[in-house]
Structure formats: C-alpha cells, structure tokens
Design a protein around this motif. Sequence first.
Motif, PDB file in Angstrom:
ATOM      1  N   LEU A 206       0.876  -1.172   0.000  1.00  0.00           N
ATOM      2  CA  LEU A 206       0.000   0.000   0.000  1.00  0.00           C
ATOM      3  C   LEU A 206       0.913   1.222   0.000  1.00  0.00           C
ATOM      4  CD1 LEU A 206      -2.609  -1.108   2.700  1.00  0.00           C
ATOM      5  CD2 LEU A 206      -2.890  -1.144   0.209  1.00  0.00           C
ATOM      6  N   ASP A 207       0.779   2.057  -1.026  1.00  0.00           N
ATOM      7  CA  ASP A 207       1.708   3.170  -1.202  1.00  0.00           C
ATOM      8  C   ASP A 207       1.279   4.457  -0.511  1.00  0.00           C
ATOM      9  OD1 ASP A 207       3.334   1.539  -2.706  1.00  0.00           O
ATOM     10  OD2 ASP A 207       2.506   2.212  -4.620  1.00  0.00           O
ATOM     11  N   GLY A 208       0.072   4.495   0.016  1.00  0.00           N
ATOM     12  CA  GLY A 208      -0.367   5.725   0.652  1.00  0.00           C
ATOM     13  C   GLY A 208      -1.688   5.578   1.375  1.00  0.00           C
ATOM     14  N   PHE A 209      -2.123   6.700   1.920  1.00  0.00           N
ATOM     15  CA  PHE A 209      -3.331   6.703   2.744  1.00  0.00           C
ATOM     16  C   PHE A 209      -4.574   6.325   1.944  1.00  0.00           C
ATOM     17  CE2 PHE A 209      -7.023   8.917   4.604  1.00  0.00           C
ATOM     18  CZ  PHE A 209      -7.099   8.207   5.795  1.00  0.00           C
ATOM     19  N   SER A 210      -4.686   6.745   0.702  1.00  0.00           N
ATOM     20  CA  SER A 210      -5.904   6.465  -0.076  1.00  0.00           C
ATOM     21  C   SER A 210      -6.179   4.966  -0.195  1.00  0.00           C
ATOM     22  CB  SER A 210      -5.815   7.089  -1.465  1.00  0.00           C
ATOM     23  OG  SER A 210      -5.781   8.479  -1.367  1.00  0.00           O
ATOM     24  N   ALA A 211      -5.169   4.201  -0.561  1.00  0.00           N
ATOM     25  CA  ALA A 211      -5.347   2.749  -0.688  1.00  0.00           C
ATOM     26  C   ALA A 211      -5.613   2.123   0.682  1.00  0.00           C
ATOM     27  CB  ALA A 211      -4.138   2.112  -1.346  1.00  0.00           C
ATOM     28  N   TYR A 212      -4.904   2.609   1.705  1.00  0.00           N
ATOM     29  CA  TYR A 212      -5.118   2.121   3.075  1.00  0.00           C
ATOM     30  C   TYR A 212      -6.569   2.374   3.508  1.00  0.00           C
ATOM     31  CZ  TYR A 212      -5.089   2.288   8.171  1.00  0.00           C
ATOM     32  OH  TYR A 212      -5.412   2.112   9.494  1.00  0.00           O
ATOM     33  N   ARG A 213      -7.038   3.609   3.304  1.00  0.00           N
ATOM     34  CA  ARG A 213      -8.404   3.959   3.699  1.00  0.00           C
ATOM     35  C   ARG A 213      -9.414   3.098   2.955  1.00  0.00           C
ATOM     36  NH1 ARG A 213     -11.765   5.977   0.960  1.00  0.00           N
ATOM     37  NH2 ARG A 213     -10.314   6.959  -0.473  1.00  0.00           N
ATOM     38  N   PHE A 214      -9.202   2.921   1.648  1.00  0.00           N
ATOM     39  CA  PHE A 214     -10.102   2.110   0.840  1.00  0.00           C
ATOM     40  C   PHE A 214     -10.223   0.701   1.429  1.00  0.00           C
ATOM     41  CE2 PHE A 214     -11.330  -0.632  -2.643  1.00  0.00           C
ATOM     42  CZ  PHE A 214     -12.255   0.120  -3.348  1.00  0.00           C
ATOM     43  N   LEU A 215      -9.083   0.102   1.758  1.00  0.00           N
ATOM     44  CA  LEU A 215      -9.077  -1.245   2.323  1.00  0.00           C
ATOM     45  C   LEU A 215      -9.757  -1.289   3.691  1.00  0.00           C
ATOM     46  CD1 LEU A 215      -8.255  -4.232   2.542  1.00  0.00           C
ATOM     47  CD2 LEU A 215      -5.997  -3.438   3.323  1.00  0.00           C
ATOM     48  N   TYR A 216      -9.346  -0.409   4.587  1.00  0.00           N
ATOM     49  CA  TYR A 216      -9.834  -0.485   5.963  1.00  0.00           C
ATOM     50  C   TYR A 216     -11.290  -0.052   6.116  1.00  0.00           C
ATOM     51  CZ  TYR A 216      -5.722  -2.436   7.982  1.00  0.00           C
ATOM     52  OH  TYR A 216      -4.729  -3.323   8.316  1.00  0.00           O
ATOM     53  N   GLU A 217     -11.805   0.760   5.198  1.00  0.00           N
ATOM     54  CA  GLU A 217     -13.249   1.047   5.206  1.00  0.00           C
ATOM     55  C   GLU A 217     -14.028  -0.244   4.967  1.00  0.00           C
ATOM     56  OE1 GLU A 217     -13.929   3.923   2.125  1.00  0.00           O
ATOM     57  OE2 GLU A 217     -13.461   5.614   3.450  1.00  0.00           O
ATOM     58  N   ARG A 218     -13.479  -1.108   4.150  1.00  0.00           N
ATOM     59  CA  ARG A 218     -14.149  -2.370   3.841  1.00  0.00           C
ATOM     60  C   ARG A 218     -13.911  -3.412   4.926  1.00  0.00           C
ATOM     61  NH1 ARG A 218     -13.713   0.991   0.379  1.00  0.00           N
ATOM     62  NH2 ARG A 218     -15.115   1.139  -1.393  1.00  0.00           N
ATOM     63  N   LEU A 219     -12.761  -3.366   5.556  1.00  0.00           N
ATOM     64  CA  LEU A 219     -12.479  -4.314   6.633  1.00  0.00           C
ATOM     65  C   LEU A 219     -13.304  -4.010   7.888  1.00  0.00           C
ATOM     66  CD1 LEU A 219      -8.579  -4.630   6.414  1.00  0.00           C
ATOM     67  CD2 LEU A 219     -10.291  -6.268   5.604  1.00  0.00           C
ATOM     68  N   LEU A 220     -13.492  -2.710   8.189  1.00  0.00           N
ATOM     69  CA  LEU A 220     -14.127  -2.322   9.452  1.00  0.00           C
ATOM     70  C   LEU A 220     -15.473  -1.628   9.302  1.00  0.00           C
ATOM     71  CD1 LEU A 220     -10.957  -1.067  11.320  1.00  0.00           C
ATOM     72  CD2 LEU A 220     -12.243  -3.160  11.779  1.00  0.00           C
ATOM     73  N   GLY A 221     -15.785  -1.103   8.144  1.00  0.00           N
ATOM     74  CA  GLY A 221     -17.043  -0.411   7.945  1.00  0.00           C
ATOM     75  C   GLY A 221     -16.905   1.102   8.075  1.00  0.00           C
ATOM     76  N   ALA A 222     -17.979   1.793   7.721  1.00  0.00           N
ATOM     77  CA  ALA A 222     -17.990   3.257   7.678  1.00  0.00           C
ATOM     78  C   ALA A 222     -17.740   3.890   9.042  1.00  0.00           C
ATOM     79  CB  ALA A 222     -19.322   3.746   7.119  1.00  0.00           C
ATOM     80  N   ALA A 223     -18.159   3.255  10.109  1.00  0.00           N
ATOM     81  CA  ALA A 223     -17.997   3.838  11.448  1.00  0.00           C
ATOM     82  C   ALA A 223     -16.528   4.017  11.839  1.00  0.00           C
ATOM     83  CB  ALA A 223     -18.706   2.978  12.485  1.00  0.00           C
ATOM     84  N   ALA A 224     -15.633   3.293  11.183  1.00  0.00           N
ATOM     85  CA  ALA A 224     -14.205   3.389  11.503  1.00  0.00           C
ATOM     86  C   ALA A 224     -13.519   4.545  10.779  1.00  0.00           C
ATOM     87  CB  ALA A 224     -13.501   2.083  11.145  1.00  0.00           C
ATOM     88  N   ARG A 225     -14.164   5.153   9.804  1.00  0.00           N
ATOM     89  CA  ARG A 225     -13.535   6.205   8.996  1.00  0.00           C
ATOM     90  C   ARG A 225     -12.864   7.305   9.812  1.00  0.00           C
ATOM     91  NH1 ARG A 225     -18.210   5.866   5.095  1.00  0.00           N
ATOM     92  NH2 ARG A 225     -17.355   4.633   3.404  1.00  0.00           N
TER      93      ARG A 225
END
Length: 166
Positions: free
Chosen positions: A93-112
């Motif tokens: 993962l080269d930056g925050f955008s890809a990280y955020r994309f992944l972790y939104e799906r791993l944890l859901g919108a409440a984790a944003r």
Amino acid sequence: MTISEMREFAGFAAHEQEFIERSLDIAMGRGDAFKSWSRCADDQRAIRGQYIAYRELRQMRDAIPADSGFEGIDRFIGTLARISAQDLAQEQLDGFSAYRFLYERLLGAAARPFLPAAFCAAAALPQIRPERRKQLLQSLSESAATAPGWSKREPGFYPEKVEAAA
C-alpha cells in the motif's frame, strides 16, 4: 456511488489493487488465500500473518468508539495501529488512499474517523523502513487529516480477484 468507488480502486497501482483483493479475500473468507495468492514462502508468511491479525476485525467492528468520547479508544486504536503496521510493512500500500479504501471495507464506515490516526501511528513505527515511513506519512493530505466529518455510508464495492479466461 459504487461507480466512484470502482474508479477510485482503478486508480490504485496494480500491486495495491492485488493487495486489497487478497486482504479482502482473507478477511471475508472468500476461498483459500494460500491457493489464490501464494507464489513463494514470503507470500505464505504474509498471508498467515494477515489471517492471524484479521481474526480480531470482527471484535473491532463491534468496539468502534464514539467520535466524541475516549472510552475504549486505547484498545481500538492500539489494535488497529498494530494490524495496520503489519499491512504497511508488506510495502504493498503506497499511501493513505489505498489504506483507507481497504480499511473502510475491513471495518465499515464507522471506523472512517479513526483511520487517519491509525495510519499515522502505524506508518510512524520503527518497523517501517525510514524512506517508506516518509512516503506514507506524506501521502496523508491535510484535508483527510483534519476532516470535520466523515460519511456514514457503508462501502458498496468490494473488489475481488477474477481469473483470466482461457
């Protein structure tokens, strides 16, 4: 909105797309990740580490703290930073955008709202190479770091590996 999520995913580098797909396969139990993604012993170690780390995701989804209080934040952010650091250390993962994309799906919108803090904590750890640390931390935009609010809408697009036709 699903189309914009697809466009965002298409904008990531191929290795980021592959890592996101693999991570979602592991987290969601979509098939055997070892068969689908393992090309060498290093891949097997990384996949095994993700299987172990991602077992905690279900409990984390149920323990996302409120935006306004500090109750439970230490356990949540600490665990999220540790799992995030394991993923970032794989240098896929080269930056925050890809990280955020992944972790939104791993944890859901409440984790944003917690993702910028967890990303910074993980990226700043000494387990991340110094050059990589700099690259990751510089990828977090000021607007993402200081956002006054986050969407409550759950992600609609969950990418997965599609085998090429014969």
